[in-house]
Scaffold this motif. Sequence first.
Motif, PDB file in Angstrom:
ATOM      1  N   TRP A  69       0.842  -1.198   0.000  1.00 55.39           N
ATOM      2  CA  TRP A  69       0.000   0.000   0.000  1.00 55.39           C
ATOM      3  C   TRP A  69       0.877   1.249   0.000  1.00 55.39           C
ATOM      4  O   TRP A  69       0.602   2.227  -0.707  1.00 55.39           O
ATOM      5  CB  TRP A  69      -0.923   0.010   1.220  1.00 55.39           C
ATOM      6  N   ILE A  70       1.930   1.226   0.790  1.00 56.25           N
ATOM      7  CA  ILE A  70       2.852   2.368   0.815  1.00 56.25           C
ATOM      8  C   ILE A  70       3.498   2.533  -0.554  1.00 56.25           C
ATOM      9  O   ILE A  70       3.680   3.658  -1.044  1.00 56.25           O
ATOM     10  CB  ILE A  70       3.924   2.176   1.905  1.00 56.25           C
ATOM     11  N   LYS A  71       3.817   1.416  -1.210  1.00 55.43           N
ATOM     12  CA  LYS A  71       4.418   1.473  -2.550  1.00 55.43           C
ATOM     13  C   LYS A  71       3.455   2.115  -3.542  1.00 55.43           C
ATOM     14  O   LYS A  71       3.877   2.879  -4.425  1.00 55.43           O
ATOM     15  CB  LYS A  71       4.816   0.061  -3.002  1.00 55.43           C
ATOM     16  N   GLN A  72       2.165   1.827  -3.408  1.00 55.22           N
ATOM     17  CA  GLN A  72       1.181   2.452  -4.289  1.00 55.22           C
ATOM     18  C   GLN A  72       1.140   3.962  -4.093  1.00 55.22           C
ATOM     19  O   GLN A  72       1.020   4.723  -5.056  1.00 55.22           O
ATOM     20  CB  GLN A  72      -0.208   1.855  -4.044  1.00 55.22           C
ATOM     21  N   ASP A  73       1.222   4.390  -2.826  1.00 49.47           N
ATOM     22  CA  ASP A  73       1.173   5.818  -2.529  1.00 49.47           C
ATOM     23  C   ASP A  73       2.478   6.529  -2.859  1.00 49.47           C
ATOM     24  O   ASP A  73       2.482   7.729  -3.161  1.00 49.47           O
ATOM     25  CB  ASP A  73       0.850   6.039  -1.041  1.00 49.47           C
ATOM     26  N   HIS A  74       3.603   5.799  -2.765  1.00 45.29           N
ATOM     27  CA  HIS A  74       4.926   6.397  -2.991  1.00 45.29           C
ATOM     28  C   HIS A  74       5.737   5.493  -3.930  1.00 45.29           C
ATOM     29  O   HIS A  74       6.776   4.947  -3.535  1.00 45.29           O
ATOM     30  CB  HIS A  74       5.655   6.582  -1.658  1.00 45.29           C
ATOM     31  N   PRO A  75       5.279   5.345  -5.170  1.00 45.09           N
ATOM     32  CA  PRO A  75       5.933   4.389  -6.077  1.00 45.09           C
ATOM     33  C   PRO A  75       7.346   4.775  -6.468  1.00 45.09           C
ATOM     34  O   PRO A  75       8.105   3.924  -6.955  1.00 45.09           O
ATOM     35  CB  PRO A  75       5.003   4.382  -7.300  1.00 45.09           C
ATOM     36  N   ASN A  76       7.718   6.029  -6.271  1.00 48.23           N
ATOM     37  CA  ASN A  76       9.035   6.496  -6.702  1.00 48.23           C
ATOM     38  C   ASN A  76      10.006   6.698  -5.546  1.00 48.23           C
ATOM     39  O   ASN A  76      11.059   7.306  -5.725  1.00 48.23           O
ATOM     40  CB  ASN A  76       8.890   7.816  -7.468  1.00 48.23           C
ATOM     41  N   HIS A  77       9.637   6.213  -4.380  1.00 48.25           N
ATOM     42  CA  HIS A  77      10.502   6.380  -3.208  1.00 48.25           C
ATOM     43  C   HIS A  77      11.085   5.029  -2.809  1.00 48.25           C
ATOM     44  O   HIS A  77      10.406   3.996  -2.876  1.00 48.25           O
ATOM     45  CB  HIS A  77       9.712   6.973  -2.040  1.00 48.25           C
ATOM     46  N   PRO A  78      12.348   4.983  -2.358  1.00 48.16           N
ATOM     47  CA  PRO A  78      12.972   3.694  -1.995  1.00 48.16           C
ATOM     48  C   PRO A  78      12.397   3.043  -0.740  1.00 48.16           C
ATOM     49  O   PRO A  78      12.584   1.827  -0.543  1.00 48.16           O
ATOM     50  CB  PRO A  78      14.443   4.064  -1.794  1.00 48.16           C
ATOM     51  N   LEU A  79      11.736   3.802   0.136  1.00 42.67           N
ATOM     52  CA  LEU A  79      11.315   3.251   1.427  1.00 42.67           C
ATOM     53  C   LEU A  79      10.500   1.967   1.309  1.00 42.67           C
ATOM     54  O   LEU A  79      10.846   0.960   1.938  1.00 42.67           O
ATOM     55  CB  LEU A  79      10.557   4.299   2.233  1.00 42.67           C
ATOM     56  N   PRO A  80       9.380   1.923   0.548  1.00 45.01           N
ATOM     57  CA  PRO A  80       8.595   0.681   0.538  1.00 45.01           C
ATOM     58  C   PRO A  80       9.354  -0.502  -0.034  1.00 45.01           C
ATOM     59  O   PRO A  80       9.177  -1.645   0.419  1.00 45.01           O
ATOM     60  CB  PRO A  80       7.372   1.035  -0.312  1.00 45.01           C
ATOM     61  N   TYR A  81      10.215  -0.251  -1.024  1.00 43.43           N
ATOM     62  CA  TYR A  81      10.985  -1.343  -1.614  1.00 43.43           C
ATOM     63  C   TYR A  81      12.030  -1.853  -0.618  1.00 43.43           C
ATOM     64  O   TYR A  81      12.284  -3.070  -0.524  1.00 43.43           O
ATOM     65  CB  TYR A  81      11.666  -0.880  -2.906  1.00 43.43           C
ATOM     66  N   PHE A  82      12.631  -0.932   0.130  1.00 38.25           N
ATOM     67  CA  PHE A  82      13.587  -1.340   1.159  1.00 38.25           C
ATOM     68  C   PHE A  82      12.895  -2.196   2.218  1.00 38.25           C
ATOM     69  O   PHE A  82      13.422  -3.240   2.637  1.00 38.25           O
ATOM     70  CB  PHE A  82      14.229  -0.108   1.801  1.00 38.25           C
ATOM     71  N   LEU A  83      11.709  -1.788   2.654  1.00 29.95           N
ATOM     72  CA  LEU A  83      10.980  -2.559   3.665  1.00 29.95           C
ATOM     73  C   LEU A  83      10.571  -3.928   3.129  1.00 29.95           C
ATOM     74  O   LEU A  83      10.642  -4.929   3.856  1.00 29.95           O
ATOM     75  CB  LEU A  83       9.755  -1.778   4.135  1.00 29.95           C
ATOM     76  N   LEU A  84      10.151  -3.980   1.875  1.00 28.36           N
ATOM     77  CA  LEU A  84       9.801  -5.273   1.286  1.00 28.36           C
ATOM     78  C   LEU A  84      11.029  -6.173   1.175  1.00 28.36           C
ATOM     79  O   LEU A  84      10.949  -7.386   1.398  1.00 28.36           O
ATOM     80  CB  LEU A  84       9.171  -5.057  -0.092  1.00 28.36           C
ATOM     81  N   GLY A  85      12.181  -5.582   0.866  1.00 28.84           N
ATOM     82  CA  GLY A  85      13.419  -6.361   0.835  1.00 28.84           C
ATOM     83  C   GLY A  85      13.830  -6.834   2.215  1.00 28.84           C
ATOM     84  O   GLY A  85      14.285  -7.967   2.394  1.00 28.84           O
ATOM     85  N   LEU A  86      13.660  -5.966   3.211  1.00 32.42           N
ATOM     86  CA  LEU A  86      13.988  -6.332   4.585  1.00 32.42           C
ATOM     87  C   LEU A  86      13.100  -7.476   5.065  1.00 32.42           C
ATOM     88  O   LEU A  86      13.550  -8.368   5.810  1.00 32.42           O
ATOM     89  CB  LEU A  86      13.810  -5.107   5.490  1.00 32.42           C
TER      90      LEU A  86
END
Length: 400
Positions: A69-86
């Motif tokens: 959901w965070i990725k949908q709201d912020h698709p161009n920011h590294p944060l959600p991808y980093f959390l998904l990787g973590l």
Amino acid sequence: MNSLRVLWLLVLVLGFGGGLTVYGQAQAPEIAQQKQPLLLDMNMQIETTQAVNDMYNFKFARAERQFRWIKQDHPNHPLPYFLLGLSQWWKIVPNPHETKYDDRCLAYMDTATVLAEQMFDQDEEDPEAAFFLAAAHAFKGRLHSERRDFTKAASDGRLSLKYLEICKGKEDFSPELLFGDALYNYYAEWIKDNYPILRPLMIFFPNGDKSLGIKQLKTVANNAFYTRTEAQYFLMRILSEEQNDPREAFRIAEYLHKTFPDNAYFHRYYARQLYSRGKHRDAERVSLDIIAKIDSGMTGYEATSGRYAAFFLGQIYQMRTELTEAEKYYNKTIEYARSIDATESGYYHYSMLYLGEIAEKQDNPARAKEYYKLVKKEAKRSSRAHEKARDNLKSMRRGD
């Protein structure tokens, strides 16, 4: 400490302390300038709190739904991808030999680096971009070193160091930025102290400071949001295994287990702390809970955790002279160890050794000799288990 972990620590010191694969998108989009760093956004932290807690409590599906959901709201920011990787990384932690999460973990971290690089291109002093670049490359390095791909690990380490340098001195921006500096300070000196052969390599890098590193980790553990639990994880291990501070290590282990009761790694570490402190009633209860969670198929609970828990139970019951129960759990330890090819471990050899001692007490010398001979055959000659098995066999021969 085994050589693999030492090599990983070297990668970590060089860093955070092939072709690009991007997960979830075919091409990294152009990124819009953030009005406020997402790392500092309190609303985001509030929105993310439950998901981060779910991740560390091994409720991965629930956590990842929120991260998406965070990725949908912020698709161009590294944060959600980093959390998904973590999240993928913590699926690996209980059993580092498990490789099925590797590709997804690396792909998410790759996407995080692509997006953070675009932020960095717009502002080469951007501490938020530098944080995600240092952190994502560090986790990639950790995973590559686990897989013994030290060329890739070293490459990620060097890149992580580059961005870590930008983070230094900017902890007023966010305590998250202090995490990498803390690990570097501690392990740069730890490597020099414990592996003199690596000292010539370390002259090319800044000096560390163990005391400062521990102090910084405590600051992160008390004040950060995204890296708080990671800092607590490192503090627990450092204080227990390297700094001889069992009281504080136990306090952290207890807190982590009670906060995340279904995290298999924290669960078994807490059982180990209880056992080593002589709290055998509590160690028994916690170890039995680990075995029950393995038997019920709970996420993250597998043979490595079972090997720990079963051995502690075998020891506890043997000390109480409840030999049938002790025998049961020593045999379980052996089964768990064999199932993951961990037959070089002390838990495996000592379980056979103690089964031999139980067989002697049960007046079954033939069975006891079988166990002692197995230990002699499988344990290294220099090990205490091998020496003890040899002595027990000699003693039995004198008594014949």
